[in-house]
Design an enzyme around this catalytic site. Structure first.
Site, short mmCIF file in Angstrom:
data_model
loop_
_atom_site.label_atom_id
_atom_site.label_comp_id
_atom_site.label_asym_id
_atom_site.label_seq_id
_atom_site.Cartn_x
_atom_site.Cartn_y
_atom_site.Cartn_z
N ASP A 105 -7.23 10.58 5.92
CA ASP A 105 -6.77 9.24 6.28
C ASP A 105 -7.10 8.14 5.26
O ASP A 105 -6.70 7.00 5.44
CB ASP A 105 -7.34 8.85 7.65
N HIS A 120 -8.83 18.29 1.89
CA HIS A 120 -7.52 18.63 2.44
C HIS A 120 -6.42 17.66 2.00
O HIS A 120 -5.38 17.59 2.62
CB HIS A 120 -7.60 18.70 3.97
#
Ligand SMILES: [Zn+2]
Length: 250
Positions: A105, A120
């Site tokens: 995020d 990731h």
């Protein structure tokens, strides 16, 4: 008592590495698709698990469904919480060498952290599946938020987020960088992760510094190995540490 110990260790350390997971983001209100609730909602509404939707195969088969799920779980206007802010502060103070995160995020960067290793990838950057060009992530995110699929402004091809999907390997060099950081750390704080997601747990094995600290609301398989375990909110603990006279950064 444990805050006391943690604050003392933080004050003595100069190469802290923080390894964080979903729990760091959920305290900013980001939904965790791996939680019971996330899993339940996904299966109920899509008829399949989040792991299937977030797979490489599914992305190319049903990008519209993929992006619908993406919009609901990965697009948000969340702000960094005390954990993100405290880590950025520790980096500025020269105490923390890097943040390794499983989250996509971008909240650590938003809080001011510079040395961030995103295992990731990031939900905020996109690549064209056709011409391979990198594109303006802001426009792509806007399209997804408006319920459209993000398309390449250059060739009209489908854009793919720079996140590691199921069936995909980590990006080149990322695991090596994370391991090198952990191996050189004098203190490793693992926070907001149950360490269930591969290869997170195996990375911790490379730590050979002084203090391994685990901060998580529930127990983890590594609790036995840690020098200090705190079962509490990561934001709350980090705030208490920075406010502690021994550290005194807040
Ligand atoms: Zn293109």
């Amino acid at each position: 008592m444990s805050i006391e110990t943690l604050a003392k260790w933080v004050s003595e350390s100069g190469r802290i590495v923080f390894f964080g997971g979903a729990g760091v983001s959920t305290e900013s209100g980001i939904k965790d698709y791996r939680s019971q609730d996330g899993l339940y909602t996904t299966v109920k509404e899509y008829g399949i698990s989040p792991e299937v939707i977030l797979s490489h195969t599914f992305f190319f088969e049903k990008p519209d469904v993929f992006y619908d799920f993406y919009r609901r779980f990965f697009i948000s206007d969340a702000s960094p919480n005390d954990a993100h802010k405290a880590l950025a502060e520790l980096e500025k103070a020269g105490k923390l060498s890097s943040v390794i995160t499983q989250n996509i995020d971008g909240l650590h960067q938003k809080a001011g952290s510079e040395a961030v290793i995103e295992l990731h990838g990031t939900a905020l950057e996109f690549l064209c599946t056709k011409c391979r060009e990198k594109t303006d992530g802001t426009k792509a995110v806007k399209a997804i938020a408006e319920d459209a699929m993000p398309m390449c402004p250059l060739c009209g091809g489908l854009l793919k987020p720079k996140v590691v999907l199921y069936e995909e390997p980590l990006y080149d060099g990322v695991a090596e960088r994370a391991i090198a950081e952990i191996a050189n750390a004098d203190m490793l704080i693992v926070g907001g992760t149950s360490l269930a997601v591969y290869p997170a747990a195996s990375f911790v094995e490379y730590f050979k510094g002084k203090h391994l600290v685990l901060i998580n609301k529930s127990e983890t398989p590594l609790d036995q190995k840690a020098d200090l375990v705190i079962h509490d909110s990561i934001g709350k603990v980090m705030r208490a540490v920075l406010e502690h006279p021994e550290v005194g950064l807040w």
